[in-house]
Scaffold this active site. Structure first.
Site, PDB file in Angstrom:
ATOM      1  N   GLY A 105      13.470 -19.794  29.643  1.00 16.62           N
ATOM      2  CA  GLY A 105      13.683 -19.153  31.362  1.00 16.62           C
ATOM      3  C   GLY A 105      12.889 -17.623  31.986  1.00 16.62           C
ATOM      4  O   GLY A 105      12.900 -17.211  32.652  1.00 16.62           O
ATOM      5  N   SER A 155      13.436 -26.884  28.975  1.00 12.75           N
ATOM      6  CA  SER A 155      12.497 -27.557  28.469  1.00 12.75           C
ATOM      7  C   SER A 155      12.769 -27.899  26.653  1.00 12.75           C
ATOM      8  O   SER A 155      12.601 -27.009  25.894  1.00 12.75           O
ATOM      9  CB  SER A 155      11.548 -27.359  28.379  1.00 12.75           C
ATOM     10  OG  SER A 155      10.538 -27.222  29.659  1.00 12.75           O
ATOM     11  N   GLU A 383      12.267 -18.790  18.663  1.00 13.21           N
ATOM     12  CA  GLU A 383      13.765 -18.376  19.302  1.00 13.21           C
ATOM     13  C   GLU A 383      14.572 -17.689  17.916  1.00 13.21           C
ATOM     14  O   GLU A 383      14.125 -18.110  16.609  1.00 13.21           O
ATOM     15  CB  GLU A 383      13.487 -20.080  18.769  1.00 13.21           C
ATOM     16  CG  GLU A 383      13.292 -20.724  19.670  1.00 13.21           C
ATOM     17  CD  GLU A 383      14.360 -21.777  20.400  1.00 13.21           C
ATOM     18  OE1 GLU A 383      14.253 -22.509  21.747  1.00 13.21           O
ATOM     19  OE2 GLU A 383      14.969 -22.793  19.395  1.00 13.21           O
TER      20      GLU A 383
END
Length: 1048
Positions: A105, A155, A383
């Site tokens: 984002g 993506s 992540e």
């Protein structure tokens, strides 16, 4: 805040802490200054709204600009990389790479598109390749991006785009993709969606095409969570689908490939709706409600329904030469179903990337031509979710590698450079993550090596893998043992501590599909699906593009190899860093979350500031300031060198010209003297001859009386003396003269030979032009005539093969906007000539390898010339945005003005008309049929010499030609689909289109009879009822030529 508190480069501040950093960046963000430098890093804050920073006028400012002359911008990074690649910034020509990092984002995808656009502008040469490269991004976004909780266009894969240049022009491109999230095909968390392409299909495909591919209401499908979108969202998806189709046409995908691709995607969705139930003997079967979905999936995949079912519910094992069937449990059958869907989608995506690389590969031989390169890396950031799985471990490993690359470039290489300069330097300590990389990549005791080892044992489980890790890394400071019930472990990354859930690690690392499934799809009659599973490796694919390689490698091994190749390319290039920052998690413009913001930028900002601050304290030079100053000096020297070269070349050419001119004058003087001497000799000879005749006459006279003699004829008058000027331009044989072997011959040494060679060259050029014109006419007759003809005649705007001057003469007195299209005489293509305000403009129309028509410099492909003309009657042609208005008609209203087109209208043999079985009352073949018949006859072969056809074959041929010339709803049933002749085009259909139609009808009938197949309390998945209106629309929709399939 004053301008002094809004510095454009944070590395220039005398002191920098978190409060100053936050104050400066937040102030710039409030003033819509979303770009800020930190040394050689560009911090890019996602504005989450439109800003006028990316208009064409802004892009022009950042061409060949200095870093200090303009505000920070991503276009400046693109320009710096391009100029550095060309060696214009005092660094010498060298490959470049741009690393874009950031959280989901933060705007990485948009930044990649902006970089590509600006680089294509910098090297703009009006080539179609530039337009094709820009069309790759929307194509990959559709198949590789999806909506997540944090980002509407996230993506779900990483990519490294390599742009290859020769001098200043782009010559090719290559894409490397990493870690596609295939699990999203079969499962999405709450608030997330599947890949974009599935929603684009339903929004953009017409009702007729939905019937072709076997698609029903999108809320029917389990893989889409039985959800769709709002009305406004669907409109946006429809536009996106048109963009994807145009991108496929622009890049060069064939129509058959596009149809097969969409059919496979429809088959994946149908496969997800297959539900099992046990029989009395314990063997699974497909429920009655989902039999239609099984039949649809088999038709869309191009395989037998029974074979597909067998692969889903059982596994074939060969033991000692005997085949043993092992039936699946319900959970195993569902896993097999989902595994097929994930593998099929992953291979479609890999094939798209491989096909793009093939179509955009450089045309030059890379072995003989050295190409420079600019690489753009767009890869996911770290992540850390509530549950971190195998995909998160691979993603975080990639980020560890990028952090090591950043440390190596910023700290190790620059400090080494300072020491080599012999400068006093206090070594800066930094957090080295080499030990974390060794934890994952070391052999034989690394996480991935142990995972491959456990994956090789059939009896190994995720728990045995975790136990192996615990025993191997018990004392490692970066590894923590997890004491939870589920198998898992914890790794302390450079960005923080992350706990991984090891459930499914072995299965995802193996990524195997049953051999029966692979054999089934290899034998599919759908060409693309057969290619995806046939494991055909070309020479180019053996190294990197082996998306369907036969060599058995685990997912982890493939990823490690791809990562190693990527790092090798990046270490050999000069890097540029872009750090994308997300201002808040709620996607609100003009709002900045301080804590989230500082977590993303503090590491990069402080690292660069510390390095540059130490440099200033030691009075060292700034690397990029120094390069800019050197670049300015080199630019001055280059301008001075150009002036010197210009003066020298002018003097050298003038001297050479004077020598040649003097020699020419010498030759003319010698020629004149020779002619004067020859004339004087001739006059002397004539005078001597006259005197001799007079003497002879006196001697012959006698004394006898004169005898009358017959009168002699009056002598012819002597020729007048020729003026000297007449010989000035006469071509006379040259005077031979001695020539030294060391002296190079000039064109004036033998003017006759020179004239002969020039004449021969002219004749050769004329012959080449004639041959080129014949070849173009032949190309047009054989491949294009049927596509241009409308309703039996050529359009009035089509003017055959005329010259540029002739087209301008035709439009000279025409109104503004008048246009015509002509066949190019020097190439296989067309030219659009347009009557502009000040002059006529000529636009080249290129033909793509897939048969599409594109105006050079435009980004829209068209199936035919009439479609192209209709489109640009409403949309302007760049760069002047001129709209076509009035077609330039031909002089004669009954037939074409140009011989090349008139040759197409040749009357057929009268005997053929009688044998065709048609009446002679006007319903027989008309002029249109005669013109099209010419296309099937050799151009120079008389009708009387044509080979005889049997009446049946002649009748079939005539029927096809008549259907082709109708231009309406008539269609021709063919082997692979239906020929729907609009401008001679062919409508391609799936191979098992009849089976798909029958399956769709069966599914619709089941939903009609049982509106609620699975209620909320039935324990099964709920599939909503198809609305009656939509069912009727789907049921009644008929395509041209579908009656042929109904008969079958």
């Amino acid at each position: 805040m004053a301008g002094c508190r809004m510095p454009e480069d944070l590395a220039t501040l005398s002191e920098l802490d978190e409060s100053v950093l936050l104050e400066v960046l937040s102030t710039r963000f409030r003033h819509d200054h979303v770009y800020t430098y930190v040394g050689d890093i560009l911090i890019a804050i996602n504005p989450l709204k439109y800003l006028p920073l990316y208009e064409k006028s802004e892009a022009e400012k950042y061409k060949s600009c200095s870093k200090s002359n303009l505000p920070p911008h991503i276009f400046a990074v693109a320009d710096r990389a391009y100029q550095s690649m060309l060696g214009r910034l005092a660094t010498g020509p060298k490959n470049q790479c741009i690393v874009i990092s950031g959280e989901s984002g933060a705007g990485k995808t948009e930044s990649t598109k902006l970089l590509l656009r600006q680089i294509m502008e910098l090297c703009k040469g009006n080539s179609q390749l530039e337009r094709q490269i820009l069309q790759v991004n929307p194509l990959l976004e559709a198949f590789g991006n999806a909506q997540t909780v944090m980002n509407d266009n996230s993506s779900r894969f990483g990519k490294y785009i390599q742009l290859r240049f020769r001098n200043t022009a782009v010559k090719g491109a290559k894409i490397n993709e990493y870690l596609l999230e295939k699990s999203r095909v079969v499962h999405q968390d709450e608030g997330e969606r599947n890949f974009h392409i599935f929603y684009y299909m339903f929004a953009g495909i017409s009702a007729a095409d939905q019937e072709v591919y076997g698609l029903l209401d999108p809320t029917f499908y389990r893989y889409l969570n039985h959800k769709y979108g709002a009305v406004e969202t669907i409109k946006q998806w429809s536009k996106k689908y048109n963009e994807v189709c145009n991108a496929l046409d622009m890049v060069g995908f064939l129509e058959q490939e596009q149809v097969d691709m969409m059919t496979i995607l429809a088959g994946i969705l149908s496969l997800g709706n297959i539900i099992y139930e046990p029989q009395e003997n314990g063997i699974l079967k497909v429920t009655d409600q989902s039999k239609g979905w099984l039949k649809a999936a088999a038709g869309q995949f191009g395989v037998e329904e029974e074979e597909l079912l067998k692969c889903l519910i059982c596994t074939m094992a060969v033991t000692r030469g005997e085949s043993i069937q092992r039936y699946h449990s319900k959970q195993q059958a569902e896993d097999a179903r989902d595994s097929i869907a994930k593998v099929a989608y992953g291979r479609v995506f890999g094939w798209i990337v491989s096909k793009v690389n093939q179509l955009l590969a450089p045309k030059e031989d890379v072995c003989t031509t050295e190409l420079q390169e600019i690489g753009i890396l767009d890869i996911f950031g770290f992540e850390n979710f509530a549950v971190n799985r195998y995909e998160q471990m691979c993603i975080n490993l990639a980020n560890e590698q990028l952090q090591y690359f950043f440390n190596h470039h910023i700290f190790i290489m620059q400090q080494k450079e300072y020491k080599e300069e012999g400068l006093e330097w206090e070594t800066i300590t930094y957090k080295d993550n080499k030990s974390i990389l060794d934890l994952f990549l070391a052999r034989p005791l690394g996480v991935f090596s142990l995972l491959d080892e456990q994956s090789a044992f059939p009896q190994a489980t995720d728990k045995t893998f975790v136990d192996k890790l615990n025993s191997s890394f018990k004392g490692n400071p970066h590894f923590k043992i997890d004491r939870s019930r589920t198998p898992g472990f914890t790794v302390i990354h450079y960005a923080g501590k992350i706990q991984y859930n090891a459930s499914g690690f072995l299965e995802k690392n193996r990524d195997t599909i049953p051999a029966s499934i692979r054999g089934l799809f290899i034998n599919s009659i759908t060409p693309l699906l057969s290619v995806l599973f046939a494991a055909i490796i070309t020479a180019a694919q053996k190294t990197e593009d082996n998306f369907n390689s036969t060599r058995k490698q685990s997912v982890g091994a493939q990823f490690r190899h791809s990562l190693a190749v990527l790092m090798e390319k990046m270490f050999a290039a000069n890097p540029h860093f872009i750090r994308c920052v997300k201002p808040n998690i709620n996607k609100l413009p003009d709002h900045l979350d301080s804590k989230l913001f500082m977590d993303q930028v503090s590491l990069a900002a402080f690292s660069l500031w510390r390095l540059n601050y130490r440099s200033r304290k030691s009075r060292l030079f700034f690397k990029y300031w120094h390069q800019d100053e050197l670049a300015k000096c080199i630019e001055k020297l280059e301008k001075a060198a150009i002036i010197i070269q210009k003066s020298y070349k002018r003097f050298h050419c003038q001297s050479k010209y004077k020598i040649l001119l003097a020699e020419l004058q010498n030759q003319r003087q010698l020629e004149l003297e020779r002619q004067i001497e020859e004339r004087r000799q001739m006059e002397l000879e004539q005078e001597m001859e006259r005197k001799k005749q007079e003497m002879e006459w006196k001697n012959e006279r006698t004394a006898t009386p004169p005898i009358p003699l017959p009168r002699k004829k009056k002598p012819l008058p002597r020729p007048r003396s020729v003026a000297v000027d007449k010989f000035r331009n006469a071509v006379q044989p040259p005077v031979p003269r001695p020539r030294s072997k060391l002296v190079e011959a000039t064109p004036f040494d033998n003017s006759r030979d020179h004239m002969n060679s020039s004449w021969s060259q002219e004749q050769a050029d004329k012959e080449h032009q004639i041959n080129q014109k014949r070849a173009t006419i032949r190309w047009f007759k054989e491949t294009q005539a049927r596509k241009v003809i409308q309703n039996g005649t050529f359009p009035c705007w089509f003017h055959g093969m005329i010259t540029r001057r002739e087209s301008e003469d035709l439009l000279a007195n025409q109104p503004l906007g008048c246009f015509l299209i002509r066949v190019s005489g020097s190439r296989e293509g067309y030219t659009l000539t347009f009557r502009g305000i000040d002059r006529c403009r000529h636009y080249m129309i290129e033909m793509q390898p897939n048969g599409r028509y594109v105006i050079l410099g435009e980004d829209k492909a068209h199936p035919s010339l009439p479609d192209l003309v209709d489109y640009y009657k409403t949309v302007g042609i760049q760069p002047f945005m001129e709209v076509l208005t009035t077609p330039c008609g031909q002089k004669c209203a009954h037939e074409t003005d140009y011989e090349e087109l008139r040759n197409l209208s040749v009357k057929t043999n009268p005997q053929e008309k009688l044998s065709s079985g048609t009446a002679a009352d006007g319903s027989t073949h008309d002029r249109v049929h005669n013109e099209l018949s010419k296309l099937f006859v050799p151009p120079d072969l008389p009708l009387s010499l044509q080979p005889e056809m049997s009446p049946v074959i002649r009748k079939i041929r005539d029927r096809k030609l008549q259907a082709a010339s109708s231009g309406g709803s008539a269609a021709i049933n063919s082997e692979n689909g239906i020929e729907d002749e609009h401008q001679g085009g062919k409508r391609t259909f799936p191979r098992l289109y009849p089976s798909i139609r029958l399956a769709m009808r069966e599914i619709q009938q089941v939903h009609e009879q049982q509106p609620t197949l699975h209620g909320p309390n039935s324990g099964e998945e709920f599939v909503p009822e198809l609305p009656p209106k939509q069912f009727k629309e789907h049921h009644r929709t008929q395509l041209p030529g579908s009656e042929h399939y109904n008969k079958k």
